[in-house]
Design a protein around this motif. Structure first.
Motif, PDB file in Angstrom:
ATOM      1  N   LYS A   2      28.524  21.148  69.302  1.00 27.09           N
ATOM      2  CA  LYS A   2      29.648  21.374  68.617  1.00 27.09           C
ATOM      3  C   LYS A   2      30.276  20.622  70.201  1.00 27.09           C
ATOM      4  CE  LYS A   2      30.080  26.792  67.831  1.00 27.09           C
ATOM      5  NZ  LYS A   2      30.596  27.972  68.449  1.00 27.09           N
ATOM      6  N   THR A   3      31.678  20.166  69.701  1.00 27.48           N
ATOM      7  CA  THR A   3      31.976  18.799  69.967  1.00 27.48           C
ATOM      8  C   THR A   3      32.297  19.492  71.788  1.00 27.48           C
ATOM      9  OG1 THR A   3      33.501  17.745  68.042  1.00 27.48           O
ATOM     10  CG2 THR A   3      33.998  17.582  70.259  1.00 27.48           C
ATOM     11  N   HIS A   6      29.370  19.305  73.851  1.00 30.77           N
ATOM     12  CA  HIS A   6      29.260  18.023  73.921  1.00 30.77           C
ATOM     13  C   HIS A   6      29.686  17.161  75.124  1.00 30.77           C
ATOM     14  CE1 HIS A   6      28.896  12.956  73.227  1.00 30.77           C
ATOM     15  NE2 HIS A   6      29.654  13.305  73.289  1.00 30.77           N
ATOM     16  N   ASP A 132      37.850  12.514  64.145  1.00 30.66           N
ATOM     17  CA  ASP A 132      38.420  13.747  63.721  1.00 30.66           C
ATOM     18  C   ASP A 132      39.757  13.830  62.537  1.00 30.66           C
ATOM     19  OD1 ASP A 132      37.547  16.467  63.151  1.00 30.66           O
ATOM     20  OD2 ASP A 132      39.028  16.738  64.886  1.00 30.66           O
ATOM     21  N   GLU A 148      34.135  11.397  58.608  1.00 31.97           N
ATOM     22  CA  GLU A 148      32.353  12.014  59.256  1.00 31.97           C
ATOM     23  C   GLU A 148      31.682  11.767  59.956  1.00 31.97           C
ATOM     24  OE1 GLU A 148      32.315  15.165  56.138  1.00 31.97           O
ATOM     25  OE2 GLU A 148      34.658  15.705  56.149  1.00 31.97           O
ATOM     26  N   GLU A 149      31.447  10.595  59.264  1.00 25.96           N
ATOM     27  CA  GLU A 149      30.082   9.986  59.471  1.00 25.96           C
ATOM     28  C   GLU A 149      30.243   9.446  60.908  1.00 25.96           C
ATOM     29  OE1 GLU A 149      26.180  10.305  59.637  1.00 25.96           O
ATOM     30  OE2 GLU A 149      26.828  10.882  58.391  1.00 25.96           O
ATOM     31  N   TYR A 151      31.955  10.403  63.030  1.00 27.50           N
ATOM     32  CA  TYR A 151      32.693  11.122  63.991  1.00 27.50           C
ATOM     33  C   TYR A 151      31.506  11.253  64.898  1.00 27.50           C
ATOM     34  CZ  TYR A 151      33.360  15.942  65.924  1.00 27.50           C
ATOM     35  OH  TYR A 151      33.826  16.808  66.629  1.00 27.50           O
ATOM     36  N   LYS A 152      29.952  11.383  63.603  1.00 28.21           N
ATOM     37  CA  LYS A 152      29.027  12.472  64.472  1.00 28.21           C
ATOM     38  C   LYS A 152      28.428  10.743  65.326  1.00 28.21           C
ATOM     39  CE  LYS A 152      28.795  14.817  60.105  1.00 28.21           C
ATOM     40  NZ  LYS A 152      27.735  15.113  58.702  1.00 28.21           N
ATOM     41  N   ASP A 153      28.212   9.791  64.215  1.00 25.75           N
ATOM     42  CA  ASP A 153      27.593   8.750  64.878  1.00 25.75           C
ATOM     43  C   ASP A 153      28.027   8.634  66.666  1.00 25.75           C
ATOM     44  OD1 ASP A 153      25.858   8.424  63.155  1.00 25.75           O
ATOM     45  OD2 ASP A 153      27.495   6.724  61.890  1.00 25.75           O
ATOM     46  N   GLU A 154      29.416   8.829  66.665  1.00 26.88           N
ATOM     47  CA  GLU A 154      29.941   8.576  67.923  1.00 26.88           C
ATOM     48  C   GLU A 154      29.423   9.002  69.223  1.00 26.88           C
ATOM     49  OE1 GLU A 154      32.042   7.220  71.044  1.00 26.88           O
ATOM     50  OE2 GLU A 154      31.367   6.167  69.052  1.00 26.88           O
ATOM     51  N   LEU A 155      29.623  10.975  68.285  1.00 24.06           N
ATOM     52  CA  LEU A 155      28.881  11.613  69.656  1.00 24.06           C
ATOM     53  C   LEU A 155      27.188  10.706  69.964  1.00 24.06           C
ATOM     54  CD1 LEU A 155      29.678  15.120  68.020  1.00 24.06           C
ATOM     55  CD2 LEU A 155      30.042  13.977  69.230  1.00 24.06           C
ATOM     56  N   VAL A 156      26.234  10.530  69.317  1.00 21.20           N
ATOM     57  CA  VAL A 156      25.393  10.139  69.319  1.00 21.20           C
ATOM     58  C   VAL A 156      25.178   8.710  70.682  1.00 21.20           C
ATOM     59  CG1 VAL A 156      23.678   9.637  68.815  1.00 21.20           C
ATOM     60  CG2 VAL A 156      23.968  10.804  68.052  1.00 21.20           C
TER      61      VAL A 156
END
Length: 184
Positions: A2-3, A6, A132, A148-149, A151-156
């Motif tokens: 979850k954000t 993170h 987001d 959305e992609e 966003y996920k990539d940025e978390l990584v």
């Protein structure tokens, strides 16, 4: 993950870095805003033409020399740009919201450089929140999926950057401009 989890982990990992590397994380998190043409046009319209260029050059100067007082002063001066979001026309709402995130990220960067190091995670949060927002409010399904992609990539990417900052003595090899992010 979850954000919120993170961000907790990121805050802990940032705290393990030296202050100058924490600042670089914050600068790295602001750079992608400088490539969103709608935000830059909006900011320039609120202040004066060239403000967005001043921001970009100030970020670049600070990345290369954290002691550049003039660059810091120029950068921090833009935080005072003010407008009433309720008076923004419908077609500029996205740019207005982006400008809020952008200027808030810069404000936190400035506060962090000036000693409030807990603020240095905030630009990363504003960047994630911008992605987001773009995913949630994109009218086009393709754009929504792209954000959305992103966003996920940025978390990584944020965790990868901290890994790089921890393992490298020099920052020269780091993609400071965060080129993987392309706004639509």
């Amino acid at each position: 993950m979850k954000t919120i989890d993170h961000f907790r982990e990121l805050q802990q990992r940032l705290g393990e870095l030296s202050a100058d590397k924490q600042v670089r994380f914050a600068i790295w998190s602001v750079f992608p805003f400088t490539r969103d043409s709608a935000i830059l046009k909006f900011v320039d319209g609120l202040s004066h033409a060239g403000t967005s260029t001043d921001i970009s050059s100030s970020l670049e100067a600070l990345w290369n020399n954290l002691d550049d007082v003039e660059a810091l002063s120029r950068l921090c001066s833009v935080v005072s740009i003010d407008w009433n979001p309720d008076e923004v026309e419908m077609e500029q709402e996205d740019a207005s919201q982006g400008a809020v995130d952008f200027l808030s990220a810069i404000g936190c960067l400035c506060e962090g450089i000036q000693g409030d190091t807990e603020k240095l995670i905030e630009p990363g949060k504003f960047l994630i929140n911008r992605m987001d927002y773009k995913a949630d409010f994109s009218e086009d399904d393709e754009d929504r999926l792209i954000y959305e992609e992103m966003y996920k990539d940025e978390l990584v990417a944020q965790n990868k950057l901290i890994d790089e900052l921890q393992s490298k003595e020099t920052i020269a090899a780091i993609d400071r401009h965060h080129e993987a992010i392309v706004w639509r």
